[in-house]
Design an enzyme around this catalytic site. Structure first.
Site, short mmCIF file in Angstrom:
data_model
loop_
_atom_site.label_atom_id
_atom_site.label_comp_id
_atom_site.label_asym_id
_atom_site.label_seq_id
_atom_site.Cartn_x
_atom_site.Cartn_y
_atom_site.Cartn_z
N TYR A 1 0.84 -1.19 0.00
CA TYR A 1 0.00 0.00 0.00
C TYR A 1 0.88 1.25 0.00
O TYR A 1 0.58 2.24 -0.66
CB TYR A 1 -0.94 -0.01 1.21
CG TYR A 1 -1.93 -1.13 1.15
CD1 TYR A 1 -3.16 -0.97 0.53
CD2 TYR A 1 -1.65 -2.38 1.72
CE1 TYR A 1 -4.08 -2.01 0.45
CE2 TYR A 1 -2.55 -3.42 1.65
CZ TYR A 1 -3.76 -3.23 1.02
OH TYR A 1 -4.66 -4.26 0.94
N ASN B 1 -12.30 -0.51 -5.06
CA ASN B 1 -12.05 -0.77 -6.48
C ASN B 1 -13.24 -1.55 -7.07
O ASN B 1 -13.50 -2.68 -6.66
CB ASN B 1 -10.76 -1.57 -6.65
CG ASN B 1 -10.51 -2.05 -8.06
OD1 ASN B 1 -11.11 -1.59 -9.01
ND2 ASN B 1 -9.60 -3.00 -8.19
N CYS C 1 -6.17 -5.02 -7.92
CA CYS C 1 -5.96 -4.74 -6.49
C CYS C 1 -5.48 -5.98 -5.73
O CYS C 1 -4.91 -5.84 -4.65
CB CYS C 1 -7.23 -4.18 -5.87
SG CYS C 1 -8.70 -5.18 -6.10
N HIS C 2 -5.65 -7.16 -6.30
CA HIS C 2 -5.18 -8.38 -5.62
C HIS C 2 -3.65 -8.41 -5.55
O HIS C 2 -3.09 -9.18 -4.77
CB HIS C 2 -5.71 -9.64 -6.34
CG HIS C 2 -5.25 -9.78 -7.76
ND1 HIS C 2 -5.84 -9.08 -8.80
CD2 HIS C 2 -4.26 -10.52 -8.31
CE1 HIS C 2 -5.22 -9.41 -9.94
NE2 HIS C 2 -4.26 -10.28 -9.66
#
Length: 162
Positions: free
Chosen positions: A98, A121, A129-130
């Site tokens: 992040y 998302n 995003c994974h």
């Protein structure tokens, strides 16, 4: 505005894809229901965008695709859209933290806000995003569940299509 949806089977369960007439707008995991406020006029109907999305996602799950070529229309705040755009720069099979995303958008103190934006998302997998993990290397929250996140990361790493 009218929105269309289809449900496709996948190795992680049935996922719901939503589009408008021109772009993919959302992907919902088996444990999620489409947001009726965002998509008030939702009709189960085939569309060129949805057919293409299903075809490309199937190719991804079969290990034959590592990039997507779809018109996307994720809707969020300016900050969320900036974070989602940053997610698209993460390469197939790679992971970042992040904090890395916060640095990428030139807002290094916004790590928590970045996490919140990633959590919103609307087009998971395609906006990857994974591929975002904790700074300690551990898997962290994911709308589809941590087991799905682990599956997607293993799929990308196992196939070695980097």
């Amino acid at each position: 505005m009218k929105y269309y949806y289809t449900v496709m089977g996948s190795p992680v369960g049935d996922i719901t894809l939503i589009s408008d007439a021109h772009s993919l707008c959302a992907i919902y995991w088996p444990n999620q229901k489409p947001d009726s406020k965002k998509f008030p006029e939702l009709e189960k109907k085939d569309s060129k965008v949805l057919r293409s999305a299903v075809k490309q996602l199937n190719s991804y799950f079969e290990g034959q695709r590592k990039e997507f070529d779809l018109p996307l229309r994720p809707v969020g705040t300016d900050f969320q859209e900036q974070v989602w755009e940053a997610l698209t720069t993460i390469g197939y099979g790679e992971t970042v933290s992040y904090g890395d995303i916060a640095d990428h958008i030139k807002n290094p103190k916004a790590v928590r806000a970045v996490g919140a934006a990633i959590g919103q998302n609307p087009i998971s997998i395609i906006i990857p995003c994974h591929r975002v993990i904790g700074s300690n290397g551990k898997l962290t929250g994911f709308a589809g569940g941590l087991s799905t996140k682990e599956f997607l990361l293993n799929l990308e790493n196992r196939l070695g299509l980097k």
